[in-house]
Write a protein that holds these residues in place. Structure first.
Motif, PDB file in Angstrom:
ATOM      1  N   VAL A 165       5.719   2.425   0.483  1.00  0.00           N
ATOM      2  CA  VAL A 165       6.725   3.436   0.753  1.00  0.00           C
ATOM      3  C   VAL A 165       6.424   3.934   2.161  1.00  0.00           C
ATOM      4  O   VAL A 165       5.351   3.654   2.696  1.00  0.00           O
ATOM      5  N   GLU A 166       7.326   4.653   2.777  1.00  0.00           N
ATOM      6  CA  GLU A 166       7.198   4.971   4.206  1.00  0.00           C
ATOM      7  C   GLU A 166       5.855   5.537   4.634  1.00  0.00           C
ATOM      8  O   GLU A 166       5.461   5.370   5.777  1.00  0.00           O
ATOM      9  N   ASP A 167       5.108   6.187   3.747  1.00  0.00           N
ATOM     10  CA  ASP A 167       3.827   6.750   4.173  1.00  0.00           C
ATOM     11  C   ASP A 167       2.630   6.258   3.359  1.00  0.00           C
ATOM     12  O   ASP A 167       1.536   6.796   3.467  1.00  0.00           O
ATOM     13  N   VAL A 168       2.805   5.216   2.540  1.00  0.00           N
ATOM     14  CA  VAL A 168       1.699   4.667   1.748  1.00  0.00           C
ATOM     15  C   VAL A 168       1.617   3.167   2.003  1.00  0.00           C
ATOM     16  O   VAL A 168       2.593   2.435   1.840  1.00  0.00           O
ATOM     17  N   ILE A 169       0.423   2.731   2.411  1.00  0.00           N
ATOM     18  CA  ILE A 169       0.186   1.314   2.646  1.00  0.00           C
ATOM     19  C   ILE A 169      -0.866   0.836   1.651  1.00  0.00           C
ATOM     20  O   ILE A 169      -1.810   1.569   1.338  1.00  0.00           O
ATOM     21  N   ARG A 170      -0.658  -0.381   1.138  1.00  0.00           N
ATOM     22  CA  ARG A 170      -1.650  -0.981   0.232  1.00  0.00           C
ATOM     23  C   ARG A 170      -2.420  -2.031   1.023  1.00  0.00           C
ATOM     24  O   ARG A 170      -1.834  -2.948   1.603  1.00  0.00           O
TER      25      ARG A 170
END
Length: 176
Positions: A165-170
């Protein structure tokens, strides 16, 4: 043969705290799909007790909450704890012999088995059983709390990075 995956939401400074990290609709949908696709989960006591929230329907839940609860309830669970005396539906209590139990699950099941809880993941890492680590980085600095890695970080190799999502990176790592 199943793959053991340890993945959790994490702050930029390395801590896990579900109350301090926002889970908007897109990320929540990601978790619904993830849990729905698991072959099983192995829980440490603390995370399992938090997740028991999903055992009983609540009137304030949205359709998405109900969908997540249904996925969580369907999934077979093994709970590693020496202090618990019993566990809820579709769960098996493991008090001893965790290495043999987890190796057996890996051999018997196909797909992904989620490892839930930093201390449990640390123990399974020490036994060489965790196949993949997924760090869901949130743009938050907590300054204290329970670290994602309960002990020294094992040697890892980055295999992918995905914007969830725009502010969460995996970030996905495998043992090096």
């Amino acid at each position: 043969m199943a793959k053991l995956v340890f993945g959790m939401n994490q702050s930029l400074d390395g801590y896990v705290d579900h109350d301090r990290m926002a889970t908007g609709p897109v990320l929540f949908r990601h978790w619904i799909d993830h849990v729905g696709g698991l072959a099983a989960s192995v829980y440490g006591r603390r995370v399992y007790e938090l997740m028991r929230y999903w055992d009983e329907d609540r009137p304030e839940w949205t359709a998405e909450h109900r969908e997540f609860a249904a996925a969580w309830r369907r999934q077979p669970k093994w709970v590693v704890s020496r202090s618990l005396k019993s566990v809820g539906p579709n769960a098996t209590l493991v008090q001893d012999g965790i290495e043999a139990v987890v190796r057996g699950l890996r051999d018997q099941l196909a797909g992904e088995i989620a490892v839930s809880g930093p201390e449990l993941a640390g123990s399974l890492t020490d036994l060489g059983l965790v196949d993949e680590y997924r760090l869901y980085l949130h743009p938050v600095v907590l300054g204290h709390g329970k670290p994602f890695f309960a002990g020294p970080r094992p040697p890892l190799r980055l295999v992918s990075s995905d914007l969830i999502v725009e502010d969460v990176i995996r970030l996905t790592y495998v043992p090096a």
